[in-house]
Design a protein around this motif. Structure first.
Motif, mmCIF file in Angstrom:
data_model
loop_
_atom_site.group_PDB
_atom_site.id
_atom_site.type_symbol
_atom_site.label_atom_id
_atom_site.label_comp_id
_atom_site.label_asym_id
_atom_site.label_seq_id
_atom_site.Cartn_x
_atom_site.Cartn_y
_atom_site.Cartn_z
ATOM 1 N N LEU A 15 3.325 24.610 22.290
ATOM 2 C CA LEU A 15 3.068 26.034 22.474
ATOM 3 C C LEU A 15 3.816 26.870 21.442
ATOM 4 O O LEU A 15 4.928 26.517 21.031
ATOM 5 C CB LEU A 15 3.480 26.478 23.880
ATOM 6 C CG LEU A 15 2.421 26.329 24.974
ATOM 7 C CD1 LEU A 15 2.012 24.876 25.161
ATOM 8 C CD2 LEU A 15 2.924 26.921 26.294
ATOM 9 N N THR A 16 3.201 27.971 21.050
ATOM 10 C CA THR A 16 3.885 28.931 20.195
ATOM 11 C C THR A 16 4.917 29.683 21.029
ATOM 12 O O THR A 16 4.927 29.618 22.257
ATOM 13 C CB THR A 16 2.895 29.935 19.596
ATOM 14 O OG1 THR A 16 2.373 30.757 20.661
ATOM 15 C CG2 THR A 16 1.735 29.237 18.881
ATOM 16 N N GLU A 17 5.749 30.421 20.359
ATOM 17 C CA GLU A 17 6.763 31.205 21.079
ATOM 18 C C GLU A 17 6.104 32.209 22.020
ATOM 19 O O GLU A 17 6.556 32.402 23.154
ATOM 20 C CB GLU A 17 7.663 31.924 20.066
ATOM 21 C CG GLU A 17 8.800 32.698 20.714
ATOM 22 C CD GLU A 17 9.727 33.349 19.698
ATOM 23 O OE1 GLU A 17 10.489 34.249 20.091
ATOM 24 O OE2 GLU A 17 9.687 32.948 18.512
ATOM 25 N N ASP A 18 5.045 32.866 21.547
ATOM 26 C CA ASP A 18 4.344 33.830 22.401
ATOM 27 C C ASP A 18 3.713 33.133 23.607
ATOM 28 O O ASP A 18 3.768 33.648 24.733
ATOM 29 C CB ASP A 18 3.266 34.564 21.604
ATOM 30 C CG ASP A 18 3.823 35.699 20.766
ATOM 31 O OD1 ASP A 18 4.851 36.272 21.161
ATOM 32 O OD2 ASP A 18 3.223 36.024 19.721
ATOM 33 N N GLN A 19 3.089 31.982 23.377
ATOM 34 C CA GLN A 19 2.462 31.272 24.484
ATOM 35 C C GLN A 19 3.484 30.868 25.536
ATOM 36 O O GLN A 19 3.246 31.034 26.742
ATOM 37 C CB GLN A 19 1.724 30.043 23.949
ATOM 38 C CG GLN A 19 0.454 30.384 23.191
ATOM 39 C CD GLN A 19 -0.128 29.203 22.428
ATOM 40 O OE1 GLN A 19 0.533 28.180 22.241
ATOM 41 N NE2 GLN A 19 -1.358 29.341 21.977
ATOM 42 N N ARG A 20 4.617 30.357 25.095
ATOM 43 C CA ARG A 20 5.677 30.001 26.047
ATOM 44 C C ARG A 20 6.134 31.225 26.822
ATOM 45 O O ARG A 20 6.381 31.158 28.029
ATOM 46 C CB ARG A 20 6.867 29.379 25.315
ATOM 47 C CG ARG A 20 6.654 27.951 24.865
ATOM 48 C CD ARG A 20 7.991 27.279 24.537
ATOM 49 N NE ARG A 20 8.739 28.038 23.544
ATOM 50 C CZ ARG A 20 8.607 27.906 22.234
ATOM 51 N NH1 ARG A 20 7.721 27.036 21.764
ATOM 52 N NH2 ARG A 20 9.335 28.621 21.398
ATOM 53 N N ARG A 177 -2.034 37.190 20.454
ATOM 54 C CA ARG A 177 -0.707 36.595 20.604
ATOM 55 C C ARG A 177 -0.783 35.336 21.465
ATOM 56 O O ARG A 177 -0.142 34.329 21.174
ATOM 57 C CB ARG A 177 0.257 37.598 21.236
ATOM 58 C CG ARG A 177 0.676 38.747 20.342
ATOM 59 C CD ARG A 177 1.568 39.712 21.107
ATOM 60 N NE ARG A 177 2.722 39.029 21.682
ATOM 61 C CZ ARG A 177 3.356 39.417 22.778
ATOM 62 N NH1 ARG A 177 2.923 40.486 23.457
ATOM 63 N NH2 ARG A 177 4.413 38.749 23.224
ATOM 64 N N ASN A 179 -3.550 33.501 22.039
ATOM 65 C CA ASN A 179 -4.397 32.506 21.374
ATOM 66 C C ASN A 179 -4.604 32.927 19.921
ATOM 67 O O ASN A 179 -5.525 33.685 19.620
ATOM 68 C CB ASN A 179 -5.748 32.389 22.090
ATOM 69 C CG ASN A 179 -6.625 31.309 21.480
ATOM 70 O OD1 ASN A 179 -6.320 30.752 20.422
ATOM 71 N ND2 ASN A 179 -7.728 31.004 22.139
ATOM 72 N N PRO A 180 -3.760 32.459 19.010
ATOM 73 C CA PRO A 180 -3.874 32.865 17.608
ATOM 74 C C PRO A 180 -5.157 32.396 16.938
ATOM 75 O O PRO A 180 -5.475 32.844 15.833
ATOM 76 C CB PRO A 180 -2.642 32.219 16.955
ATOM 77 C CG PRO A 180 -2.251 31.112 17.866
ATOM 78 C CD PRO A 180 -2.619 31.564 19.243
ATOM 79 N N ARG A 297 -3.916 24.598 27.068
ATOM 80 C CA ARG A 297 -2.455 24.548 26.912
ATOM 81 C C ARG A 297 -1.737 25.649 27.681
ATOM 82 O O ARG A 297 -0.548 25.512 27.987
ATOM 83 C CB ARG A 297 -2.082 24.603 25.423
ATOM 84 C CG ARG A 297 -2.429 25.884 24.714
ATOM 85 C CD ARG A 297 -2.261 25.712 23.205
ATOM 86 N NE ARG A 297 -3.057 24.600 22.707
ATOM 87 C CZ ARG A 297 -2.717 23.843 21.667
ATOM 88 N NH1 ARG A 297 -1.613 24.100 20.993
ATOM 89 N NH2 ARG A 297 -3.489 22.856 21.288
#
Length: 412
Positions: A15-20, A177, A179-180, A297
């Motif tokens: 996961l990206t930072e935003d997703q987390r 943010r 889903n990039p 995810r």
């Protein structure tokens, strides 16, 4: 330089930072996923209390029960269902209030709409955008589709923008943010010309919910139930939107769902011109699986990639089976069939045929509007996702092609 976007972590996502941040915030603040909570929040948001006919409550409960019972659903996904139900039921309240105050809306005529239908990723969005560029026609940008009726106290912002547009713009920023890859998958900016399926959501209907949540029981209910009342519900919203305009313009609509709901579609819009797009169904399926598996995810605690392959393969097959079974309900002089490759490589000729079928004059002004749209919306503007099923998911695509061969035989 290649603009191919390759995803390598479908099975073990990072996961990206935003997703987390989104997922962890939802875990810390679990929602009360109940009908009472949804209804109460919709009432508080609008200050209204009349939902109209209450048959939607049973359908809402089906969704709440299925997502609530899914042990693999993240709190983020549960919160998404709660938020979306509040949004669409707030829209239902606003719509019901407007209709009660202005019953003359029911007399507005929706005549000879142009309706685009085809599998997801078969060129329906591109074709819709080209047609909708003609300012003589009426389509629905996303910012309006997600809230067709504005609250009576809604005021433009300092720059004169509709508050619904501002809200849609903010939602698009947050969605990117989360889903990039959303822009290359399917842009959802405020100006994006949206699907009319959005108008069935306040009736808690349509196949829309399958795209957001793992709800096979909901799918079974949807497929086993006559969808004509929900198409009628959406048409009434179109009448309200036309009435709000104060100007009579011909509607341009689009949704892949129409492919499997042709009897309902033609019952509600008997004079429609239906434009079918046709593409190799494997191309559509690969894109559908890739997008949904990627979004797993933040929707699933453990992403079940194989489930997505099985589910969406089955849905593409059932969509195409319904099309082959029911396409005869569209009169020959009210249909136009468009090949995807021809649309991409000879779009001008396709549009000329479409205008002729629709009885529209192709003016210099409409040509210029279409050319401006095409120039600002080139294919793969945001990049191209590598969505090869065999490479990314280990799927034997030759076996799937064999399952879907009946469609190619039927349209060849």
């Amino acid at each position: 330089m290649s603009n191919k976007i390759v995803v390598t972590d479908f099975h073990d996502p990072v996961l990206t930072e935003d997703q987390r941040s989104f997922v962890e915030r939802a875990e810390r603040n679990p929602v009360d996923l109940t009908a009472d909570s949804v209804l109460e929040k919709a009432v508080r948001r609008t200050g209204l209390g009349d939902f109209g006919p209450d048959d939607f409550r049973g359908r809402m409960q089906l969704l709440l029960d299925e997502v609530g019972a899914d042990a693999n659903a993240t709190e983020f996904n549960r919160a998404t269902l709660h938020r979306r139900l509040v949004e669409v039921l707030a829209n239902r309240l606003l719509r019901q209030d407007l209709l009660a105050r202005h019953p003359e809306i029911h007399d507005v005529r929706i005549e000879r709409p142009i309706i685009v239908a085809g599998l997801p990723r078969s060129g329906t969005t591109h074709l819709l955008g080209l047609i909708a560029a003609d300012s003589r026609l009426r389509s629905m940008p996303l910012w309006e589709a997600v809230q067709p009726v504005a609250p009576t106290d809604a005021e433009p912002d300092a720059s004169g923008r509709d508050p619904r547009y501002v809200r849609s713009e903010r939602t698009w920023e947050n969605l990117q943010r989360l889903n990039p890859l959303m822009a290359p998958f399917h842009p959802m900016d405020p100006e994006h010309v949206h699907e009319d399926i959005e108008l069935q959501c306040p009736d808690v209907a349509s196949y829309y919910w399958e795209w957001m949540f793992k709800v096979p029981s909901w799918r079974d209910h949807y497929l086993a139930t006559d969808q004509t009342p929900h198409y009628e519900f959406a048409r009434t919203t179109l009448q309200a939107m036309s009435w709000q305009d104060g100007v009579d313009r011909r509607w341009v609509l689009k949704c892949p769902q129409h492919v499997e709901q042709l009897p309902a579609l033609m019952s509600v819009y008997p004079d429609a011109l239906v434009v079918f797009t046709h593409r190799d169904p494997m191309a559509s399926l690969q894109s559908m699986v890739t997008e949904n598996a990627y979004e797993g995810r933040f929707r699933e605690k453990v992403v079940d990639v194989d489930w997505h392959v099985r589910y969406w393969t089955d849905r593409v097959r059932s969509l195409l089976e319904a099309y082959v079974r029911d396409s005869h309900v569209v009169p020959p002089d009210q249909r136009l069939d468009v090949d995807f490759d021809r649309l991409v490589h000879d779009g001008d000729a396709v549009l000329e045929e479409l205008y002729a079928a629709a009885g529209l004059e192709l003016t210099e002004h409409s040509r210029a509007e279409r050319e401006a749209y095409a120039a600002s919306h080139p294919r793969r503007k945001h990049g191209e996702i590598d969505n090869d099923l065999q490479r990314n998911f280990g799927v034997r695509t030759d076996e799937i092609r064999e399952q879907l061969a009946f469609y190619s035989d039927a349209v060849s």
